[in-house]
Scaffold this active site. Structure first.
Site, mmCIF file in Angstrom:
data_model
loop_
_atom_site.group_PDB
_atom_site.id
_atom_site.type_symbol
_atom_site.label_atom_id
_atom_site.label_comp_id
_atom_site.label_asym_id
_atom_site.label_seq_id
_atom_site.Cartn_x
_atom_site.Cartn_y
_atom_site.Cartn_z
ATOM 1 N N ARG A 70 0.849 -1.204 0.000
ATOM 2 C CA ARG A 70 0.000 0.000 0.000
ATOM 3 C C ARG A 70 0.879 1.247 0.000
ATOM 4 O O ARG A 70 2.088 1.186 0.238
ATOM 5 C CB ARG A 70 -0.911 0.021 1.235
ATOM 6 C CG ARG A 70 -0.163 0.082 2.546
ATOM 7 C CD ARG A 70 -1.056 0.474 3.711
ATOM 8 N NE ARG A 70 -0.362 0.361 4.987
ATOM 9 C CZ ARG A 70 0.510 1.239 5.458
ATOM 10 N NH1 ARG A 70 0.822 2.314 4.745
ATOM 11 N NH2 ARG A 70 1.087 1.058 6.628
ATOM 12 N N LEU A 151 -8.922 1.970 4.768
ATOM 13 C CA LEU A 151 -8.812 2.900 5.889
ATOM 14 C C LEU A 151 -8.870 2.164 7.216
ATOM 15 O O LEU A 151 -9.400 1.055 7.314
ATOM 16 C CB LEU A 151 -9.907 3.964 5.817
ATOM 17 C CG LEU A 151 -11.354 3.522 6.041
ATOM 18 C CD1 LEU A 151 -11.745 3.598 7.520
ATOM 19 C CD2 LEU A 151 -12.310 4.388 5.219
ATOM 20 N N CYS A 168 2.425 7.065 10.454
ATOM 21 C CA CYS A 168 2.326 7.603 9.088
ATOM 22 C C CYS A 168 3.539 8.449 8.717
ATOM 23 O O CYS A 168 3.478 9.293 7.810
ATOM 24 C CB CYS A 168 1.039 8.403 8.914
ATOM 25 S SG CYS A 168 -0.442 7.461 9.382
#
Length: 242
Positions: A70, A151, A168
């Site tokens: 991803r 998500l 992140c």
């Protein structure tokens, strides 16, 4: 308008086989394949995106770390966090990748606002935030116009593992969850709020096709076609989301 199948998986799901099932679904789907959204919770795991840098993993301890395909950097998944894997045909929906991400952010923010939580997206970083705290992370892959991954919405979980990473890729980023603003909160109640908004904002038919699915059923995608499996070992209900 298009149909969408919403699959709900019970129990805590290990990451690796679920990821492989997503890849298989995406590789084998065709232009007429119905879009799917998978709802589940994961066993504790750190996942590292394609852009991931090792310096953002401070101390993974005994929690597994899996490098995935991803987008994005490192994040944490675990019990009490709602995962929504979005296996969609973006061409059929008429969405660019950028518009897709913005629609996800706006939909999650809209659902949280229904709980009285002042959530919103940020132009500078994907995801959904309450003030400067992140409540929802987004990591996607698009292949030939088909999306997978999705998500992670923090509902009622132990946020401690996030302190073992730079979430992140942002040093010092604080995480939050729905439970910090609405307590008690139930996972099913969150689903009942967010599902109709996703159907509306992405232009899907309502009600959705709701399916209770096992991980073993999804893994069978390696061996059997979708048409052969439809209706086997799973309960399908066309139930309106209120």
């Amino acid at each position: 308008m298009n149909d969408v199948i919403i699959r709900q998986l019970a129990h805590l799901i290990p990451y690796q086989p679920l990821w492989e099932a997503m890849q298989t679904f995406t590789a084998r789907r065709q232009s007429q394949t119905t879009d799917e959204i998978w709802f589940l919770e994961h066993e504790p795991v750190f996942t590292q995106g394609l852009a991931g840098k090792p310096e953002h993993i401070l101390n993974s301890g005994n929690i597994p770390l899996i490098r995935t395909d991803r987008g994005g950097q490192v994040t944490y998944h675990g019990p009490g966090q709602l995962m929504m894997y979005l296996l969609l045909d973006l061409n059929r929906l008429g969405l660019s990748t950028r518009t897709f991400v913005r629609t996800i952010e706006n939909t999650v923010a809209e659902s949280l606002q229904e709980w009285g939580i002042p959530a919103q997206g940020k132009e500078t970083a994907p995801g959904v935030y309450v003030d400067d705290k992140k409540i929802c992370s987004i990591g996607l892959r698009v292949r030939k116009g088909f999306s997978y991954h999705g998500l992670a919405l923090n509902v009622a979980m132990d946020l401690t593992p996030f302190s073992c990473i730079n979430p992140c890729g942002f040093k010092g980023l604080m995480m939050t969850q729905i439970q910090d603003y609405v307590n008690p909160i139930e996972m099913d109640a969150v689903k009942r709020t967010i599902i109709p908004l996703f159907l509306k904002n992405f232009g899907y038919n309502q009600p959705a096709i709701m399916v209770e699915t096992s991980l073993e059923f999804l893994i069978d995608d390696h061996l059997r076609s979708f048409s052969e499996k439809l209706g086997e070992r799973e309960t399908v209900t066309n139930s309106r989301q209120n």
